[in-house]
Motif scaffolding. Structure first.
Motif, PDB file in Angstrom:
ATOM      1  N   THR A 172       0.832  -1.205   0.000  1.00  0.00           N
ATOM      2  CA  THR A 172       0.000   0.000   0.000  1.00  0.00           C
ATOM      3  C   THR A 172       0.866   1.254   0.000  1.00  0.00           C
ATOM      4  N   LEU A 173       1.904   1.269   0.839  1.00  0.00           N
ATOM      5  CA  LEU A 173       2.804   2.418   0.896  1.00  0.00           C
ATOM      6  C   LEU A 173       3.524   2.628  -0.428  1.00  0.00           C
ATOM      7  N   ALA A 197      -6.053   4.400   4.236  1.00  0.00           N
ATOM      8  CA  ALA A 197      -5.510   3.337   3.391  1.00  0.00           C
ATOM      9  C   ALA A 197      -6.612   2.430   2.858  1.00  0.00           C
ATOM     10  N   VAL A 198      -7.766   2.374   3.545  1.00  0.00           N
ATOM     11  CA  VAL A 198      -8.910   1.620   3.040  1.00  0.00           C
ATOM     12  C   VAL A 198     -10.106   2.556   2.957  1.00  0.00           C
ATOM     13  N   MET A 403     -11.646  -2.828   0.996  1.00  0.00           N
ATOM     14  CA  MET A 403     -11.379  -2.196  -0.294  1.00  0.00           C
ATOM     15  C   MET A 403     -10.295  -1.150  -0.087  1.00  0.00           C
ATOM     16  N   MET A 404      -9.213  -1.258  -0.826  1.00  0.00           N
ATOM     17  CA  MET A 404      -8.084  -0.362  -0.639  1.00  0.00           C
ATOM     18  C   MET A 404      -8.361   1.011  -1.264  1.00  0.00           C
ATOM     19  N   GLU A 405      -7.819   2.040  -0.635  1.00  0.00           N
ATOM     20  CA  GLU A 405      -8.024   3.414  -1.103  1.00  0.00           C
ATOM     21  C   GLU A 405      -7.445   3.620  -2.499  1.00  0.00           C
ATOM     22  N   GLY A 406      -6.419   2.866  -2.841  1.00  0.00           N
ATOM     23  CA  GLY A 406      -5.769   3.043  -4.133  1.00  0.00           C
ATOM     24  C   GLY A 406      -6.499   2.424  -5.303  1.00  0.00           C
ATOM     25  N   SER A 413     -15.204  -2.947  -7.396  1.00  0.00           N
ATOM     26  CA  SER A 413     -14.711  -3.582  -6.172  1.00  0.00           C
ATOM     27  C   SER A 413     -15.849  -3.775  -5.169  1.00  0.00           C
ATOM     28  N   TRP A 414     -16.738  -2.807  -5.090  1.00  0.00           N
ATOM     29  CA  TRP A 414     -17.868  -2.923  -4.172  1.00  0.00           C
ATOM     30  C   TRP A 414     -18.809  -4.060  -4.599  1.00  0.00           C
TER      31      TRP A 414
END
Length: 532
Positions: A172-173, A197-198, A403-406, A413-414
């Motif tokens: 993620t980073l 992050a999510v 679900m990742m923020e990116g 995704s949803w």
């Protein structure tokens, strides 16, 4: 012992006749036979080797199940006339070299983390990447179900990658994370959510349509300040396992309350037995909630375990390991199997392990709701928690899907997340896993309707249903990771070092908990506790 040793020798002879040669599969039997030989010559050795003897018995039981369920594997079938020798199945030197060279070459161009087919780049707008860290069999089943059902119905492609889920933070980073991550620990969603992050799933209007598919306790660790950072995926909780044969021999009734359990402990102690219950977060939180306590107050701004109810629960928790000398570190499943602990309090997934690895006691045990605390109105509170982070064997008791923020495909995704936690997908996933891997892989889905569809025996499902009526979740707050860590520190000051009373120890360590909560709330620009 002589009869058993002779039976093992006979089994070894039969295996040799069937296989034509010895194999590593015989090692467990040979080890057990050799130990019996030494004990037959000198029975006085038994007290010295009792631990290894129990381990060998357990290994033999596991071996029996593996032999019964072993698959048939065929590399090739040759049809030849009786006077024609079969082709050699030994590869030559050059064939081996060529094979190893191909393996080396393909290791540079094939991503072994990817499961099944991969969507083309041209379809990127309708493709999501899903990370799963539970195992290759689980990943294969997920990919199969996603292709056959989800992609077929929605047209959204799913690339499934098997990874070490602990690398999610680093990925993620680095901006290399997935769109969706499955099987994350129950303390991750809130902590990732506070750091953006999510994605907060409460922004999707139809999330309320799936909330009733889960117990309220399943949502508790993933909801913070009206934000929903994850969907419940799996959910487990403690049950009380008991040996029917031993309790009948002792003429001992199943304890319904902790007071009755303490009476039963005196009977077990007189017969060189005890209760198997490890000092885990689930054990402590079970007693905390049954005594009317709470983890936090004022929306998580401070710890509440130093209340009178919390101190009473902690005192009761420590007494089991000081006054009643329960083992703090032991294999309670093994002790249950040997009869040293005819009653154990353990996560209900222990059922799967016992069904597979303990054929010698099949039919001699059962499980039911945990003992409870008597309320003022005379009813019994059997509350247990569903998401203690730190379990004795290192497992996480419940997991989430996030679900990742990116992600660049929020809506896709949803749609996948909704499908994944649905009754249909969870039921199909659980049944596929069990058909592939056996009873040991029975899936502890958090979807209450899917749980009903799994092949539990009627009596066992009724026991689980009774316990499900009394479930609580452990809330997650900033700095909450300090709670169990310091409760455990207070436990050791009280039980192991024995240099502090329970009230004093817990009160002292609650200060550290509140300091860490303050520190984290200050980091995220939240209101902090201004007075102790």
């Amino acid at each position: 012992m002589t009869d058993v040793r002779d039976d093992l020798n006979q089994v070894l002879d039969q295996l040799g006749q069937m296989g034509g040669m010895s194999s590593e599969k015989e090692a467990v039997i040979i080890t057990m036979r050799d130990q019996l030989d030494s004990l037959i010559r000198n029975p006085e050795l038994f007290s010295r080797v009792i631990d290894s003897y129990k381990m060998n018995v357990s290994a033999l039981g596991t071996w029996i199940m593996q032999v019964i369920e072993q698959p048939l594997q065929i590399d090739a079938i040759y049809f030849t006339s009786p006077d024609t020798p079969a082709p050699s199945h030994h590869a030559g030197l050059f064939s081996k070299l060529a094979h190893e060279a191909k393996k080396l070459y393909y290791s540079f161009i094939i991503d072994y983390n990817v499961i099944g087919n991969v969507a083309d780049a041209s379809e990127q707008s309708e493709t999501i990447t899903v990370w799963i860290g539970s195992g290759r069999d689980q990943a294969n089943v997920l990919k199969k179900l996603a292709d056959e059902n989800f992609t077929y119905e929605t047209g959204i492609n799913v690339n499934v990658e098997l990874v070490d889920i602990n690398t999610l933070l680093q990925a993620t980073l680095a901006g290399q994370g997935p769109d969706v991550a499955l099987g994350v620990a129950n303390d991750w969603p809130m902590n990732y959510g506070l750091r953006n992050a999510v994605i907060d799933l409460s922004e999707f209007e139809d999330i309320h349509s799936i909330q009733d598919d889960f117990f309220e306790s399943a949502w508790e660790p993933y909801v913070y300040q009206d934000n929903i950072y994850g969907l419940p995926e799996t959910q487990t909780f403690p049950m009380m396992f008991y040996r029917r044969d031993i309790l009948a021999e002792l003429d001992l009734d199943l304890p319904q309350t902790w007071d009755e359990m303490k009476v039963a402990l005196s009977v077990l102690s007189k017969n060189q037995m005890d209760l198997g219950m490890l000092p885990s977060e689930q054990t402590y939180s079970m007693l905390l909630y049954q005594n009317g306590g709470e983890y936090y107050e004022e929306n998580g701004i401070r710890s509440a375990i130093d209340s009178e109810e919390g101190i009473q629960a902690f005192r009761e928790f420590t007494e089991f390991y000081s006054d009643y000398t329960l083992d703090r570190e032991t294999n309670i499943e093994q002790r249950f199997r040997t009869g040293e602990s005819p009653i154990i309090i353990s996560d209900f997934t222990t059922y799967n392990n016992l069904m597979v690895s303990a054929p010698d006691i099949r039919g001699l045990w059962g499980f039911t709701t945990v003992p409870g605390t008597v309320r003022e109105d005379g009813t019994i509170d059997n509350t247990v928690t569903t998401n203690g982070i730190y379990m004795p064997d290192g497992r996480t008791s419940s997991t989430a899907a996030v679900m990742m923020e990116g992600t660049s495909s929020k809506e896709n995704s949803w749609e996948f997340l909704k499908w994944w936690v649905s009754e249909e997908a969870q039921t199909a996933f659980g049944k596929e896993l069990e058909s592939l891997m056996g009873a040991a892989a029975r899936y502890p889905t958090a979807n209450r309707h899917a749980f009903e569809n799994l092949p539990w025996p009627t009596r066992d499902y009724q026991a689980l249903s009774a316990q499900m009526e009394n479930l609580r979740g452990i809330p997650q707050v900033p700095g909450g990771y300090f709670t169990w860590r310091n409760v455990n520190n207070a436990f050791y000051r009280t039980v192991v070092n024995q240099n502090m009373a329970p009230r004093e120890a817990l009160t002292e360590y609650v200060r550290y908990i509140n300091d860490e909560i303050n520190h984290k709330r200050n980091e995220f620009n939240m209101d902090i506790l201004t007075s102790p």
